[in-house]
Design a protein around this motif. Structure first.
Motif, mmCIF file in Angstrom:
data_model
loop_
_atom_site.group_PDB
_atom_site.id
_atom_site.type_symbol
_atom_site.label_atom_id
_atom_site.label_comp_id
_atom_site.label_asym_id
_atom_site.label_seq_id
_atom_site.Cartn_x
_atom_site.Cartn_y
_atom_site.Cartn_z
ATOM 1 N N ASN A 101 34.962 33.637 40.913
ATOM 2 C CA ASN A 101 35.090 33.864 42.348
ATOM 3 C C ASN A 101 34.713 32.615 43.146
ATOM 4 N N CYS A 102 33.746 31.844 42.644
ATOM 5 C CA CYS A 102 33.330 30.631 43.342
ATOM 6 C C CYS A 102 34.451 29.596 43.359
ATOM 7 N N THR A 103 35.256 29.566 42.287
ATOM 8 C CA THR A 103 36.312 28.553 42.217
ATOM 9 C C THR A 103 37.547 28.952 43.015
ATOM 10 N N VAL A 104 37.670 30.245 43.327
ATOM 11 C CA VAL A 104 38.854 30.724 44.041
ATOM 12 C C VAL A 104 38.582 30.672 45.529
ATOM 13 N N LYS A 105 39.581 30.170 46.299
ATOM 14 C CA LYS A 105 39.351 30.036 47.738
ATOM 15 C C LYS A 105 39.786 31.272 48.507
ATOM 16 N N ASP B 162 42.116 36.833 46.042
ATOM 17 C CA ASP B 162 42.191 36.508 44.622
ATOM 18 C C ASP B 162 40.877 36.766 43.903
ATOM 19 N N LYS B 163 39.805 37.006 44.665
ATOM 20 C CA LYS B 163 38.494 37.196 44.039
ATOM 21 C C LYS B 163 38.412 38.539 43.329
ATOM 22 N N ILE B 164 37.557 38.558 42.314
ATOM 23 C CA ILE B 164 37.366 39.803 41.568
ATOM 24 C C ILE B 164 36.201 40.562 42.196
#
Lengths: 540, 540
Positions: free
Chosen positions: B369-373, B377-379
């Protein structure tokens, strides 16, 4: 409870794989060879001499040679023929598919001819081959065989190879010949296996009339109970699927239950010591008549092609297997026979097979011709010839029975017994490769000289409905000119005149009135547009 | 060359049948139970607690009890679990079908998450369970196990049951969760088997950094070569079928060659000591992308449903088998453990499974989640919870590995080893029945509270073409508002912004330009209207 013995634990090598390397190699080789057979068979499609059986057999032989060379003539374990594999996994799908795809009308129209050939023919062939072997083998110098062995040889070599027939004859081009030769093959399988079992179990010191009657009773019992079981399982599947309608949720479940019930019919028959072959064949017929119409459109296409595919793979596998097995070095070593003796025994057996089949095909056909009044229904001489020829091939059933009789536990011990096994293999190889490759051109030649097929091959209604229509139109089951409406009296006279077609007509009435409302079928499922026997979807 | 050992000769009874009565009984029982499972599963379709796995498992248990009672607690040979049967015949069709029917776009979009869970997750779980067992077992009083045994326990219990997941999650309703949990399951199978093999083969007296690096290298080697082999066989089948066009003559040959090549990929992988599971999975993906579009319409329907049917039968068979096997009396006798110890060991293992999975699902999801902006898209936490829960089931792989580790030749001898086997069985039964039956209502409850699925589950394009269209329309892989044409510069910035979708876009361009003209595919075969993953023919 020997499930574990069938699939024994084989973890020996500390590799990345849990599987025994031998098993993996064997399966890889077989699957690769199967792929090769399909590709080569496809490329040779137009070739009139070759067919898939012969390709597989030759490829199996070549692989056998390669394996022998690799193992330096020592190990030949990849080649061992196994009856269980054959009777449990390979034969049932082939016979079921044959029943599923057979043209039912043709089959039942020729039912009397089929039964005559399949039962009496096989018995005649059995007697002739047994007697012939008994007298001729002594002249060659083979003397150690017992009465039981000779009778077993008769039963073993009476089993024709219906698989090869399927590939050589064409259901569309020659429906009459196909249904007779193939139908005979199925009944013949059952008859010869029953004969073989009888030979193995009867005490030959006390033979009398009662034993013979007992044998006849056993055969009739087996025939009728096996057929009834097949029909029962088929009807059960039709009723169950119609009632529960699995396709509502999942095509896959529907296909699975059809597949499993078909196989179950075979296993139950074997469990009850009936003829699984007959059971699964009639189960296939009933399933294609009722069950197939109760499933969804996708299931219909899937079952039709999936059964044909499984059957095709099993057939190819058997020929590959027989080809590879033929070179099993232990058996050839065990026979200790000179090349001369081997050839003499094999040719004697081949000759007996030829004579044994001629001895019933021509007489039965001529007797049948006497009972038939219409010229078009008679079996012509050239058709008799093709029926005779197309049933000469011997296949996996022959080999399986031969192993069963002549292999003592732990490999064949007696010299004479080994000789019988190798001779059977030679007969199977020779008949499949030589007779098999000649059959296609032969049929072509016979048909070319008479390009127009006789009328009994022409009256090939595409469905039972067409038959009924022609019935109603013409007032009779065939093209006679009477125009009377069907009354009780005329139908009785019809029954005498055209028994088969009239039985058909009444069966059809019964089917429409009582069977289809309960078990489903073409009329009651509007989606159905074709049957598994018709090639109308343009792809089969 | 142990083909004969796999299918040993079993002719003993002088009955009408050539088959060993034990084999016939075992097969009849299993086929009947499979039919019963399908019927019961169908009737329970609407039930939210039951599913086919649980039905099969319970039916297997009941049958086991019946067999035990019939044999008066003596014979339990029908129950023996066999790894060869599992790894050679049952697992390959299940995994192939999974690859064949998986939604490729979803799978590759979530590829990074899947790899993270499947590789690192499994390793974390392996370490935690091994360490936990090492410390906790001593407190219970189990002391005779060696370091290798503890590490094996870690590998054994890290193998999740992808089969059960397939039945619990729905690809149509929750595509994101399905692809992550199932994709993880496939990679996890491979990882845990590699770990297990490593544990079995490494000499634990000389562990150093080089051994660890060696292990990593082995894993990477296995992963990439297995994948490459699967892709190669898939492409070979596509090219061969496109070139030779088997369907011209026979649908059945086409289906047969697809089936055989798929199986061949697994066997070749096993022969080369690669991961057959990974190979056959990627072979399935490639075949559904290329080969499937090169065959005739009938073949397309047949392969789609036939593969699903075979897979379905294999799955049901496994659960039935595990259920029956659970009651094998010899193992329970062999463990000599008190009920208390048994329960203690089993609950410890269950707790470790729960903790081991939690220890990687939640951290990995949060790191991801930290890498996704983009927020969508976050889980989310509830999705993390479902991913955690859906992977708790342990199944046939666990049992197969446990047998492999703790069974000495000729039955388990050591008391502690028997205890490990029985505890594994308890964990498998409990997790499948209890966790499995809770999963469906649980997912329903979690989804009900948030009836609207999050956006990452909504962007489920039905095909790659839709993706490309949305790409061209919007100038980007997702619904941002930029309308610039795609230039080299903007695609570079896109690659940084939306790496997965951009890779997808370029793959699609490469696929259209180079791959499909050679290997066939949707565009080049006008007949194709759907893909095996789409349920559009209204029947699946």
């Amino acid at each position: 409870m020997a499930f574990s013995e069938t699939f024994p634990l084989q973890i020996t090598l500390p590799t990345s794989s849990f599987l025994d390397i031998g098993t993996v190699v064997a399966i890889t080789v077989f699957v690769s060879l199967l792929c090769a057979c399909i590709v080569i068979g496809h490329l040779l499609e137009e070739n009139r001499w070759a067919n898939e059986s012969i390709t597989a057999l030759l490829l199996g032989l070549v692989s056998g040679v390669v394996v022998l060379l690799f193992s330096k003539g020592q190990s030949s374990r990849i080649l061992v023929f196994n009856e269980d594999l054959f009777f449990i996994y390979l034969l049932p799908p082939i016979i079921f598919n044959a029943g599923f795809q057979v043209k039912k009308k043709q089959f039942f129209e020729n039912f009397s001819v089929i039964l005559l050939h399949g039962i009496f023919g096989t018995i005649i062939s059995f007697c002739l081959i047994s007697l012939g072997a008994m007298f001729l083998f002594r002249r060659i110098g083979v003397t150690a065989l017992k009465l039981q062995d000779y009778l077993a040889i008769g039963a073993i070599l009476s089993a024709t190879d219906s698989v090869c027939t399927l590939q050589v004859l064409n259901q569309e081009e020659t429906p009459f010949l196909y249904s007779v030769v193939f139908g005979e093959g199925v009944v013949n399988d059952a008859t010869s296996i029953v004969l073989f079992n009888a030979v193995q179990s009867i005490d030959f010191r006390n033979i009398d009339v009662i034993t013979a009657l007992n044998l006849l009773w056993t055969f009739l019992y087996l025939f009728f109970t096996s057929t009834a079981l097949g029909i029962a399982v088929g009807l059960l599947s039709a009723y169950g699927i119609k009632t529960l309608y699995f396709g509502r949720h999942s095509t896959d479940r529907e296909v699975a239950i059809v597949l499993l019930l078909a196989y179950l019919s075979y296993m139950i028959a074997e469990l009850l010591n009936l003829s699984g072959i007959l059971t699964v064949f009639f189960c296939g017929i009933v399933m294609s008549h009722y069950t197939w119409h109760n499933v969804t459109a996708s299931s219909r296409i899937t079952t039709k092609h999936a059964f044909a595919t499984i059957s095709f793979i099993a057939e190819t596998f058997i020929f590959l297997y027989v080809g590879m097995d033929a070179l099993d070095i232990d058996k050839w070593k065990g026979s200790h026979a000179s090349v001369g003796t081997s050839i003499a025994v094999s040719s004697t057996l081949l000759a007996l097979v030829l004579i044994g089949r001629a001895a019933f095909v021509f007489p039965i056909a001529n007797i049948y011709n006497c009972t038939v009044k219409r010229e078009g229904d008679k079996i012509e001489v050239r058709k008799q010839f093709i029926i005779w020829w197309a049933g000469l091939m011997r296949g996996a059933v022959t080999i399986a029975l031969s192993y069963n009789q002549f292999t003592e536990t732990g490999g064949s011990s007696s010299t004479e017994h080994s000789l019988m096994i190798t001779s059977t293999i030679i007969v199977v190889l020779f008949s499949t490769v030589v007779f098999g490759s000649i059959t296609k051109p032969l049929i072509g030649a016979v048909m070319l000289r008479h390009p127009k097929l006789p009328s009994s091959d022409e009256t090939d209604f595409t469905s039972l409905e067409d038959l009924q229509l022609s019935f109603i139109d013409k007032g009779g089951p065939s093209n006679n000119s009477s125009n009377h409406p069907i009354t009780r009296r005329s139908s009785l006279s019809m029954l005498i005149k055209y028994p088969t077609s009239t039985v058909h007509y009444f069966w059809r009435k019964f089917d429409d009135k009582f069977m289809r409302p309960v078990f489903g079928g073409r009329v009651f499922v509007p989606l159905a547009t074709s049957s598994p026997t018709s090639p109308r979807d343009g792809t089969s």
